[in-house]
Design a protein around this motif. Structure first.
Motif, PDB file in Angstrom:
ATOM      1  N   ASP A 163      17.671  -3.283   6.201  1.00 25.21           N
ATOM      2  CA  ASP A 163      17.093  -2.979   4.891  1.00 25.21           C
ATOM      3  C   ASP A 163      16.224  -4.114   4.349  1.00 25.21           C
ATOM      4  N   LEU A 164      16.322  -5.295   4.963  1.00 23.80           N
ATOM      5  CA  LEU A 164      15.626  -6.453   4.383  1.00 23.80           C
ATOM      6  C   LEU A 164      14.118  -6.264   4.273  1.00 23.80           C
ATOM      7  N   PRO A 165      13.450  -5.666   5.277  1.00 28.94           N
ATOM      8  CA  PRO A 165      11.995  -5.481   5.102  1.00 28.94           C
ATOM      9  C   PRO A 165      11.662  -4.672   3.851  1.00 28.94           C
ATOM     10  N   PHE A 166      12.446  -3.633   3.555  1.00 30.01           N
ATOM     11  CA  PHE A 166      12.202  -2.859   2.336  1.00 30.01           C
ATOM     12  C   PHE A 166      12.315  -3.748   1.111  1.00 30.01           C
ATOM     13  N   PHE A 167      13.432  -4.485   0.999  1.00 32.81           N
ATOM     14  CA  PHE A 167      13.675  -5.316  -0.190  1.00 32.81           C
ATOM     15  C   PHE A 167      12.616  -6.418  -0.330  1.00 32.81           C
ATOM     16  N   LEU A 168      12.320  -7.083   0.776  1.00 32.71           N
ATOM     17  CA  LEU A 168      11.442  -8.260   0.710  1.00 32.71           C
ATOM     18  C   LEU A 168       9.974  -7.861   0.578  1.00 32.71           C
TER      19      LEU A 168
END
Lengths: 328, 328
Positions: free
Chosen positions: A66-71
């Motif tokens: 999920d990190l690419p979405f958040f960042l």
């Protein structure tokens, strides 16, 4: 509030070097974030002013996929002048790195403090900032399913069981059953969707006076109904912490602030009473579950589920159905 | 590593105003200090650059009547160009204030990081900085009895009991009895006294490269033998954390650094082997006591007493009695 992982100064200097922000000048573990470790860093490139950053190490609750979405979302919003911190990419252009098997991101430090007793002026600014995020993400190309939606609330509350809920408060099991049924049957259809923060409590807003300097902690952000995000923010800002006191001035200011940037559609306004009950159930479900499942020696003290049971009662009361105004 | 007390942004702004440092720009609870709560603050006076501070709230282990000694010492050393943070006095000129019954001090923020694996160059600098403090405090007018001295070690180890010490390590009770007896009978007389830091572990030293930018956390400082402070610093810096590996290069560099500023008297050098055993017993005593008496749900993880039992064995071994050099 904890730092779960220790990173020595020598490792920290190597991490900072990988992000190409110069020489490490200072690193302090900070007591923020319920499920991640955070450090406030200062670093300096030769010939430039020192800069400050938040280094986040993602622990259990955050999925690396999920990190690419958040960042990417932070960078997208920051580029559109929303008050969110931008991310620092590493020398290879990546928005996060792995360190001993855990993901690390370096994020711009923003000034500001999290208020405990908001004024109407502050609530107005928060409403406006949320609306700005909703408008700005209209064309954000990524989607993320809200994993903290109705099905999850149901699952968490089922896991608590009738006995568990009754132990928290007599009658709570019946209230929860009634509300889950009501919310499921009346969930609104066809409302505008977009990126929601979904956790915009005062702790996640930095302010200087009445100005919002930072919206932070987007780790529940997802694609969902924009009006649901308003309902979450309403539940988060318009009550005393324990849920016993509702502040109508804060409520009005928050909604007016939001509509000063993005006027609500009539269908959204009509759905807000139901979505506010849903928002209360959402935090009741995680708090009740954590209340029953936090080991006694945990670093984090679980938050009182009753604070959201009280908000739920408030939103469900017939005399409060006109709280969000009538359709124009 | 914890923040024990929550201070809301509104209260924090009032505290900052009382210290007359301008408007609060940022406040982060930091994971430092075993027994106090600490925040890293940024504040700005109109027309001036923003400045950073550490706000410390003294919890259980610090006696308020000792605060003038600790805080005046910082100002005294800072005025004499020792690398320690100075204190900020409030509008009435007081070096600390009371907030809801607890004492608060505002202390200058210093850059630098605490190293985990010191180099000889860093150890040399730390030795020199310690000697500078010892020289600078020669005329410091206040005295404070070292409440963490031999009588306290005896009391803490008695409280652990033979069974408790044996549970930590078989044979530890006998070692402790032998050492306490030896140290009591051979405690050196007539050595130079002054203000000792008495807890100068790497965590309490901020460095940038090989430069010491800050000696911090003087809350064990007292009037005692200067050579004892050298012994404590030696035990703190010259071993791996767990006490299994001694680093002779660090040891030499630390002592050479110290003597580059303040050469040892022959009597001090002769006493160092005994004082090193005493320093090991001091930390063994508090760690063993905390090991046995920390509740399971505490915010702080107790440190392993064995790490200092190993140092004690090392210092007591006959082949290591020449470690600190022969009297010149």
């Amino acid at each position: 509030m904890a730092v779960y992982t220790r990173i020595g100064a020598e490792d920290m200097a190597a991490i900072v070097a990988a992000f190409d922000v110069g020489t490490l000048l200072s690193a302090k573990g900070i007591a923020e974030g319920v499920s991640n470790s955070n450090w406030l860093l200062e670093a300096q490139r030769e010939g430039e002013e020192p800069r400050r950053f938040i280094l986040t190490m993602y622990e259990e609750r955050t999925e690396v996929e999920d990190l690419p979405f958040f960042l990417d979302l932070l960078d997208y919003l920051s580029a559109r002048k929303c008050p969110v911190p931008r991310t620092i990419h590493d020398r290879e252009g990546a928005s996060y790195r792995l360190h001993e098997g855990k993901a690390l991101a370096l994020i711009e430090f923003l000034p500001g403090v999290s208020v405990s007793e908001p004024t109407p002026g502050q609530a107005h600014s928060v409403g406006a900032a949320l609306a700005k995020v909703h408008l700005a993400t209209a064309d954000f190309p990524q989607r993320r399913t809200n994993t903290m939606g109705l099905a999850t609330w149901q699952r968490l509350l089922d896991a608590c069981g009738t006995d568990g809920l009754t132990a928290i408060h007599p009658g709570l099991a019946a209230t929860v059953a009634r509300e889950l049924d009501h919310i499921t049957r009346h969930w609104p259809q066809g409302l505008p969707e977009g990126v929601v923060h979904a956790d915009l409590f005062p702790d996640n807003v930095l302010m200087l006076g009445e100005e919002v300097t930072g919206l932070i902690d987007f780790y529940f952000a997802a694609t969902d109904l924009l009006a649901y995000d308003i309902a979450v923010t309403h539940a988060a800002w318009c009550f005393s912490d324990d849920g016993t006191r509702f502040d109508a001035r804060i409520s009005r200011a928050l909604l007016e602030g939001y509509e000063s940037v993005r006027p609500l559609q009539a269908e959204e306004r009509a759905a807000l009473p139901l979505l506010a009950r849903a928002a209360a159930v959402r935090f009741l479900s995680t708090r009740a579950y954590d209340w029953m499942n936090t080991p006694e020696d945990a670093l984090v003290t679980p938050k009182d589920p009753l604070a959201f049971a009280r908000r739920l009662e408030f939103y469900a009361a017939s005399e409060n159905q006109a709280l969000f105004g009538e359709p124009a």
